[in-house]
Design a protein around this motif. Sequence first.
Motif, PDB file in Angstrom:
ATOM      1  N   GLN A  14      -0.053   5.454  -7.290  1.00  0.00           N
ATOM      2  CA  GLN A  14       0.051   4.232  -6.401  1.00  0.00           C
ATOM      3  C   GLN A  14      -0.978   3.351  -6.516  1.00  0.00           C
ATOM      4  O   GLN A  14      -0.530   2.093  -6.172  1.00  0.00           O
ATOM      5  CB  GLN A  14       0.191   4.959  -4.944  1.00  0.00           C
ATOM      6  CG  GLN A  14      -1.117   5.411  -4.382  1.00  0.00           C
ATOM      7  CD  GLN A  14      -0.760   6.178  -3.055  1.00  0.00           C
ATOM      8  OE1 GLN A  14      -0.415   7.336  -3.055  1.00  0.00           O
ATOM      9  NE2 GLN A  14      -1.310   5.547  -1.731  1.00  0.00           N
TER      10      GLN A  14
ATOM     11  N   GLN B 140      -1.930  -2.538  -4.150  1.00  0.00           N
ATOM     12  CA  GLN B 140      -0.921  -1.310  -4.511  1.00  0.00           C
ATOM     13  C   GLN B 140       0.416  -1.887  -5.082  1.00  0.00           C
ATOM     14  O   GLN B 140       0.967  -1.142  -6.123  1.00  0.00           O
ATOM     15  CB  GLN B 140      -0.883  -0.446  -3.580  1.00  0.00           C
ATOM     16  CG  GLN B 140      -2.090   0.203  -2.975  1.00  0.00           C
ATOM     17  CD  GLN B 140      -1.921   1.157  -1.761  1.00  0.00           C
ATOM     18  OE1 GLN B 140      -0.754   1.956  -1.827  1.00  0.00           O
ATOM     19  NE2 GLN B 140      -2.716   0.863  -1.038  1.00  0.00           N
ATOM     20  N   THR B 141       0.795  -3.178  -4.639  1.00  0.00           N
ATOM     21  CA  THR B 141       1.900  -3.743  -5.179  1.00  0.00           C
ATOM     22  C   THR B 141       1.773  -5.295  -5.165  1.00  0.00           C
ATOM     23  O   THR B 141       0.738  -5.612  -4.718  1.00  0.00           O
ATOM     24  CB  THR B 141       3.361  -3.619  -4.220  1.00  0.00           C
ATOM     25  OG1 THR B 141       3.130  -4.372  -3.051  1.00  0.00           O
ATOM     26  CG2 THR B 141       3.461  -2.163  -3.593  1.00  0.00           C
TER      27      THR B 141
END
Length: 260
Positions: free
Chosen positions: A11, A123-124
């Motif tokens: 992640q 993380q994104t």
Amino acid sequence: MRILMIRRAEQFSPHSVENDRAILEAVAARLSQRGHAVTQVDEASLASCLATDTPDFIYSMARLPETLRLLDASGVRVVNTPLGVTQCSRRRLQQIMLSLDIPFPSGEGPHGYWLKRADAVTQTEKDVVYVPDTQTLAEAEAAMRARGIHDYLVSPHIEGDLVKFYGVSAAGFFRYFYPTDDGLTKFNQERLNGQAHHYPFDVVTLQKRAEQLAAAVGLEIYGGDCIVCADGTWYMIDFNDWPSFSRCREEAADAIAGLI
């Protein structure tokens, strides 16, 4: 020497899982060649690993809070330190850069703004968002809060060359690259700065300030991004623990293994 190497949870490696694993594998290979007993584990498996054996040295790419707590309590020398990793949240980094007088973007954004999650590392792609104006910024902030993220930073977009740098402080290792030269990208956000002009700047000073920041944060292995303007001035826009070194992996692996 018994060396434990901890792989980063996926992640925390958006679009970079293989590259993050590759630098750890490269370091492990060099340590094994030098006669060390090397074990690699996923960070989620650290508790069971430490319950059965205590290594002499730990190389860690871990970022999970529970993993960092285990490492902090292990009594073993760890690179990077749990404290250093914890201090890589954008909120804490901005405070440290301000105390060191390291230039970073602030103020109004005639060329747009960046909205960035500040409580943790990216993380994104939704954790780092470019917006062209204040109206769109307000909408992006609302979307960030809807995701449960209430600690975020807003900084102006700076026009100039995007430069990525990588370092290993104790080894004096420092390299920098222009992402638009090789096309390697994580979220394709580099395109907003356009093709690099390769504006001249003082690389020695950038390395000195990067190492100063790494020491204040508590990192020995680090990476970051900066924007170099046409007049040679630069602004630090990102700093993180143990990047993938994908553009200089073999050299970096030599330097990191040398920390032992």
